[in-house]
Design an enzyme around this catalytic site. Structure first.
Site, PDB file in Angstrom:
ATOM      1  CB  CYS A 206      -0.880   0.036   1.230  1.00 42.55           C
ATOM      2  SG  CYS A 206      -1.920  -1.377   1.427  1.00 42.55           S
TER       3      CYS A 206
ATOM      4  CB  CYS B 179      -4.251  -6.969   4.974  1.00 39.69           C
ATOM      5  SG  CYS B 179      -4.115  -5.859   3.568  1.00 39.69           S
TER       6      CYS B 179
ATOM      7  CE1 TYR C 287      -4.764 -12.161 -24.797  1.00 43.41           C
ATOM      8  CE2 TYR C 287      -5.642 -10.036 -25.503  1.00 43.41           C
ATOM      9  CZ  TYR C 287      -4.692 -11.042 -25.608  1.00 43.41           C
ATOM     10  OH  TYR C 287      -3.677 -10.926 -26.526  1.00 43.41           O
TER      11      TYR C 287
ATOM     12  CG  ASN D  88      -9.965  -7.297 -19.525  1.00 38.45           C
ATOM     13  OD1 ASN D  88      -9.014  -6.687 -19.035  1.00 38.45           O
ATOM     14  ND2 ASN D  88     -10.920  -7.819 -18.774  1.00 38.45           N
TER      15      ASN D  88
ATOM     16  CB  CYS E 281      -4.426  -3.978 -14.830  1.00 39.06           C
ATOM     17  SG  CYS E 281      -3.388  -5.276 -15.502  1.00 39.06           S
TER      18      CYS E 281
END
Length: 440
Positions: free
Chosen positions: A70, A148, A301, A369, A396
């Protein structure tokens, strides 16, 4: 000080470039040097002498800057969204062909913490003192993650129960150096609407007895656990799953939802880790598609069929393409589950299947994708050869997205707009939906 693409604060001191974990632009910090490299020196922020207005005064997790998971957790959420838009803009503007594409403001995730419905964790240490967590950056040291802030609370409950179960049952923990021991990874998946959990214990060999007792203990401590599987991975690499599954429970799948679509999830199913943000992405794809009910769509994909099913209601036909045969089996089952009779899925090489579909009448819309590495150029050429009126590219990785959009610009497609969506709050990752139109 500025911030780099990995979320490190960047400072120059006496000609040396320092990458400071936990540092924000404009701040004055006391930092401890953790690693001296030839070109860059890494450091951790210890004390803030002058804080940025973007600094979060009460971050969800204090060890955040020590854990690589993070890097943006010390940044206020609106500033994170602005940072991600800047990241995407920077990558897009590297290419003159994308200079006029509109970059929208980043759409926020419905949840900023506890949004992850899936965790894949390493098990290390000894059975008397097990460690369950993630590898530290560039090392094989495992950092403990038992509560987490990003994980769904049920994942954290399963992790704690597994640790106690390993101690109680004296389950041998795998050691990659000696290649001895049994338990290697813990994979946990939560179906949020039903509040049910799937647990997969990845082991180096069968070890039925120990895993059976461990499963029983975890189910007793966390009654929401509905599916328990053992996956056997005897390989010595760091790939998580092997090929053999054994189910300890009668139930073998979870039923999860994105919007009004439902999905059967098996241990190996790829499913978006943030269901709320996934719904935003699927709806954005549907909005960009502007379907009238007459169009033929190819979803390249396609995974387990998420985008295909979202478009099926408004298309004449949707054909999903995926290399992984197990994903195609899942997608076919999910189409039946959602009564999407105009959806079909094919497993195989993308170029070969796209070319075949092109010969059989082509498509009006193609959705791409791909995984993080993006598309191979030959895939993009096959897509452009079909001459769809629109291409929608879901990515992404802003880096590989901008590279591929530039290639598509030379194949006759103009990028109209890019919509960043925050699939992974508190991290540097951002999902993008890009709309391309064929240049007449």
């Amino acid at each position: 000080m500025s911030t780099d693409n990995d979320g490190f604060g960047v400072a120059i001191h006496e000609g040396t470039r320092f990458l400071v974990a936990g540092g924000l632009p404009g701040e004055v910090l006391v930092a401890r040097v953790t690693y001296v490299g030839r070109r860059e020196t890494f450091a951790n922020a210890l004390k803030t002498l002058k804080a940025s207005p973007d600094r979060e005064t009460a971050p969800a997790c204090m060890p955040g800057r020590m854990c690589d998971g993070c890097p943006l957790i010390q940044m206020r959420y609106p500033a994170q969204l602005a940072w991600k838009k800047e990241l995407v803009t920077r990558e897009m503007r590297k290419f003159p062909s994308l200079a006029e594409a509109t970059i929208r403001d980043t759409i926020a995730s419905p949840k900023q913490i506890n949004y992850r419905n899936t965790a894949k964790l390493v098990i290390a240490g000894k059975n008397s003192d097990p460690v369950i967590g993630i590898y530290r950056r560039n090392t094989h040291d495992v950092m403990e993650i038992d509560s987490c802030a990003l994980h769904h609370p049920l994942i954290n409950k399963v992790v704690k129960a597994t640790k106690i179960g390993i101690k109680k049952g004296k389950v041998p923990v795998y050691n990659p150096k000696s290649e001895m021991g049994l338990l290697r990874y813990l994979v946990v998946r939560v179906a949020e609407q039903s509040n049910k959990v799937m647990v997969v214990f990845v082991t180096s060999e069968q070890g039925y007895n120990e895993i059976h007792h461990l499963a029983k203990y975890v189910q007793q401590e966390v009654p929401e656990v509905a599916v328990v599987a053992q996956n056997i991975n005897a390989s010595t690499g760091n790939v998580i799953f092997g090929h053999k599954d054994r189910f300890i429970t009668k139930e073998r799948t979870l039923r999860a939802f994105v919007g009004d679509k439902s999905f059967h999830l098996s241990p190996h199913s790829f499913f978006q880790v943030n269901s709320g943000a996934a719904q935003i992405i699927y709806e954005k794809v549907r909005e960009f598609a502007k379907l009238t009910g007459k169009e033929r769509v190819i979803d390249v994909y396609c995974g387990i069929g998420g985008i295909s099913l979202y478009l099926a209601d408004q298309a004449s036909e949707v054909v999903g393409i995926e290399f992984v045969e197990a994903a195609v089996a899942d997608a076919t089952e999910n189409a039946a589950l959602n009564h999407a009779e105009n959806c079909s899925f094919e497993a195989g090489d993308a170029v070969h299947l796209i070319d075949e579909i092109g010969e059989e009448g082509g498509a009006d819309l193609i959705v791409l994708n791909p995984p993080r590495k993006g598309c191979e150029e030959k895939v993009l050429k096959s897509v452009a050869n079909i001459k769809p009126a629109r291409i929608i590219y879901v990515s992404c990785s802003p880096d590989t997205l901008s590279r591929d959009l530039d290639i598509l610009s030379r194949l006759g497609y103009r990028t109209v707009e890019v919509q960043p969506v925050d699939m992974f709050p508190q991290t540097v990752h951002v999902e993008d939906v890009a709309l391309l139109e064929r240049v007449k």
